[in-house]
Design a protein around this motif. Sequence first.
Motif, PDB file in Angstrom:
ATOM      1  N   LEU A 185      69.118  12.452  -8.194  1.00 31.89           N
ATOM      2  CA  LEU A 185      69.612  13.801  -8.426  1.00 31.89           C
ATOM      3  C   LEU A 185      69.956  14.489  -7.118  1.00 31.89           C
ATOM      4  O   LEU A 185      70.900  15.272  -7.038  1.00 31.89           O
ATOM      5  CB  LEU A 185      68.572  14.629  -9.184  1.00 31.89           C
ATOM      6  CG  LEU A 185      68.504  14.440 -10.696  1.00 31.89           C
ATOM      7  CD1 LEU A 185      67.394  15.288 -11.281  1.00 31.89           C
ATOM      8  CD2 LEU A 185      69.832  14.815 -11.342  1.00 31.89           C
ATOM      9  N   ARG A 186      69.185  14.190  -6.089  1.00 30.76           N
ATOM     10  CA  ARG A 186      69.413  14.825  -4.792  1.00 30.76           C
ATOM     11  C   ARG A 186      70.818  14.521  -4.271  1.00 30.76           C
ATOM     12  O   ARG A 186      71.558  15.417  -3.878  1.00 30.76           O
ATOM     13  CB  ARG A 186      68.360  14.338  -3.789  1.00 30.76           C
ATOM     14  CG  ARG A 186      68.425  15.035  -2.442  1.00 30.76           C
ATOM     15  CD  ARG A 186      67.410  14.459  -1.474  1.00 30.76           C
ATOM     16  NE  ARG A 186      67.398  15.193  -0.227  1.00 30.76           N
ATOM     17  CZ  ARG A 186      66.456  16.042   0.148  1.00 30.76           C
ATOM     18  NH1 ARG A 186      65.415  16.262  -0.632  1.00 30.76           N
ATOM     19  NH2 ARG A 186      66.525  16.684   1.304  1.00 30.76           N
ATOM     20  N   GLY A 187      71.193  13.250  -4.284  1.00 31.30           N
ATOM     21  CA  GLY A 187      72.519  12.879  -3.815  1.00 31.30           C
ATOM     22  C   GLY A 187      73.621  13.478  -4.668  1.00 31.30           C
ATOM     23  O   GLY A 187      74.646  13.948  -4.148  1.00 31.30           O
ATOM     24  N   GLU A 188      73.406  13.482  -5.976  1.00 31.57           N
ATOM     25  CA  GLU A 188      74.406  14.017  -6.897  1.00 31.57           C
ATOM     26  C   GLU A 188      74.593  15.521  -6.686  1.00 31.57           C
ATOM     27  O   GLU A 188      75.725  16.015  -6.612  1.00 31.57           O
ATOM     28  CB  GLU A 188      73.961  13.733  -8.337  1.00 31.57           C
ATOM     29  CG  GLU A 188      74.909  14.268  -9.394  1.00 31.57           C
ATOM     30  CD  GLU A 188      74.390  14.014 -10.797  1.00 31.57           C
ATOM     31  OE1 GLU A 188      74.701  14.824 -11.689  1.00 31.57           O
ATOM     32  OE2 GLU A 188      73.665  13.016 -11.002  1.00 31.57           O
ATOM     33  N   PHE A 189      73.467  16.255  -6.592  1.00 29.19           N
ATOM     34  CA  PHE A 189      73.568  17.706  -6.439  1.00 29.19           C
ATOM     35  C   PHE A 189      74.099  18.072  -5.053  1.00 29.19           C
ATOM     36  O   PHE A 189      74.862  19.026  -4.898  1.00 29.19           O
ATOM     37  CB  PHE A 189      72.205  18.364  -6.687  1.00 29.19           C
ATOM     38  CG  PHE A 189      72.248  19.869  -6.653  1.00 29.19           C
ATOM     39  CD1 PHE A 189      73.114  20.578  -7.466  1.00 29.19           C
ATOM     40  CD2 PHE A 189      71.424  20.583  -5.786  1.00 29.19           C
ATOM     41  CE1 PHE A 189      73.157  21.969  -7.430  1.00 29.19           C
ATOM     42  CE2 PHE A 189      71.459  21.962  -5.744  1.00 29.19           C
ATOM     43  CZ  PHE A 189      72.327  22.661  -6.569  1.00 29.19           C
ATOM     44  N   ARG A 190      73.709  17.309  -4.049  1.00 29.89           N
ATOM     45  CA  ARG A 190      74.221  17.558  -2.696  1.00 29.89           C
ATOM     46  C   ARG A 190      75.751  17.444  -2.690  1.00 29.89           C
ATOM     47  O   ARG A 190      76.443  18.302  -2.122  1.00 29.89           O
ATOM     48  CB  ARG A 190      73.601  16.570  -1.721  1.00 29.89           C
ATOM     49  CG  ARG A 190      74.043  16.764  -0.271  1.00 29.89           C
ATOM     50  CD  ARG A 190      73.198  15.909   0.654  1.00 29.89           C
ATOM     51  NE  ARG A 190      73.284  14.494   0.324  1.00 29.89           N
ATOM     52  CZ  ARG A 190      72.255  13.645   0.353  1.00 29.89           C
ATOM     53  NH1 ARG A 190      71.046  14.064   0.692  1.00 29.89           N
ATOM     54  NH2 ARG A 190      72.422  12.374   0.047  1.00 29.89           N
ATOM     55  N   ALA A 191      76.271  16.397  -3.315  1.00 28.91           N
ATOM     56  CA  ALA A 191      77.724  16.224  -3.378  1.00 28.91           C
ATOM     57  C   ALA A 191      78.371  17.372  -4.136  1.00 28.91           C
ATOM     58  O   ALA A 191      79.454  17.865  -3.759  1.00 28.91           O
ATOM     59  CB  ALA A 191      78.059  14.887  -4.049  1.00 28.91           C
ATOM     60  N   PHE A 192      77.699  17.836  -5.206  1.00 32.69           N
ATOM     61  CA  PHE A 192      78.200  18.948  -6.019  1.00 32.69           C
ATOM     62  C   PHE A 192      78.284  20.222  -5.180  1.00 32.69           C
ATOM     63  O   PHE A 192      79.297  20.924  -5.178  1.00 32.69           O
ATOM     64  CB  PHE A 192      77.272  19.144  -7.223  1.00 32.69           C
ATOM     65  CG  PHE A 192      77.647  20.279  -8.141  1.00 32.69           C
ATOM     66  CD1 PHE A 192      78.723  20.163  -8.988  1.00 32.69           C
ATOM     67  CD2 PHE A 192      76.895  21.439  -8.170  1.00 32.69           C
ATOM     68  CE1 PHE A 192      79.064  21.198  -9.851  1.00 32.69           C
ATOM     69  CE2 PHE A 192      77.216  22.474  -9.028  1.00 32.69           C
ATOM     70  CZ  PHE A 192      78.305  22.352  -9.868  1.00 32.69           C
ATOM     71  N   VAL A 193      77.225  20.515  -4.439  1.00 31.22           N
ATOM     72  CA  VAL A 193      77.186  21.724  -3.612  1.00 31.22           C
ATOM     73  C   VAL A 193      78.234  21.645  -2.504  1.00 31.22           C
ATOM     74  O   VAL A 193      79.019  22.580  -2.294  1.00 31.22           O
ATOM     75  CB  VAL A 193      75.785  21.933  -2.988  1.00 31.22           C
ATOM     76  CG1 VAL A 193      75.807  23.077  -1.978  1.00 31.22           C
ATOM     77  CG2 VAL A 193      74.759  22.219  -4.083  1.00 31.22           C
ATOM     78  N   PHE A 194      78.277  20.526  -1.797  1.00 37.38           N
ATOM     79  CA  PHE A 194      79.186  20.405  -0.661  1.00 37.38           C
ATOM     80  C   PHE A 194      80.649  20.455  -1.117  1.00 37.38           C
ATOM     81  O   PHE A 194      81.514  20.969  -0.394  1.00 37.38           O
ATOM     82  CB  PHE A 194      78.909  19.122   0.109  1.00 37.38           C
ATOM     83  CG  PHE A 194      77.601  19.132   0.874  1.00 37.38           C
ATOM     84  CD1 PHE A 194      76.785  20.260   0.892  1.00 37.38           C
ATOM     85  CD2 PHE A 194      77.172  18.006   1.557  1.00 37.38           C
ATOM     86  CE1 PHE A 194      75.581  20.275   1.592  1.00 37.38           C
ATOM     87  CE2 PHE A 194      75.979  18.009   2.270  1.00 37.38           C
ATOM     88  CZ  PHE A 194      75.177  19.139   2.280  1.00 37.38           C
TER      89      PHE A 194
END
Length: 232
Positions: A185-194
């Motif tokens: 989830l961390r990688g997915e949400f990080r990509a979403f935010v960025f």
Amino acid sequence: MNFQPIQPVQPGALQLAGVTISISGQLGVLVQDLCLAIAPGDIATIMGPSGAGKSTLLAYVGGFMDRAAFDGSGRVAIGAEVIDHKPAEERRLGVLFQDAILFPHLSVGGNLLFGLPRTRLKSRRERRAAAADALASAGLADFIDRDPATLSGGQKARVALLRTLLSEPRALLLDEPFGKLDVDLRGEFRAFVFAHVVERRLPTLLVTHDPADATDAGGPLIRLDAVKEHAR
């Protein structure tokens, strides 16, 4: 202290000049003479050990630093507009914390509408449509009437970001926003935010302990050391 003059690198850039933060009543300096310019759509990362002043720096920039516990000085500006003298609510900076803080007494849609400026969309139908469109863009279509308590951690994080973006901030301050998510989830949400940072051209200041966050951010990296002692 003689501040470096604020000169806009480009319109909308978040700029810090001569920012110094120390612990009130002590000799410890957390941040000394920090100068930084973050262009729209870029992400600068702050890293360092616990207690080095990372979150305190964000609080100073955002206008919510505890003045009883810390002393701060230095310029903060958006473009040519100096904002460090303004209260937090007038700086128009979006903030995301490690915990996705949603109002439990409001629906998911109610949480989003809380952040949406009434000056832009005044009718209830328009405002609800804007919230629904935002949710659909984040893969949360039909979530508008859901209770926040029924959401997963990743869903809550996305709703918190959408609420922040709907408030139309001029810059983002991210205080470990991925820290409590599991690895996937961390990688997915990080990509979403960025992706939203780039799309909306928001200058962004990120605090993290994770080198992967800094790598993906791709912008300047500032390392804060442990508290430094000096004589005042």
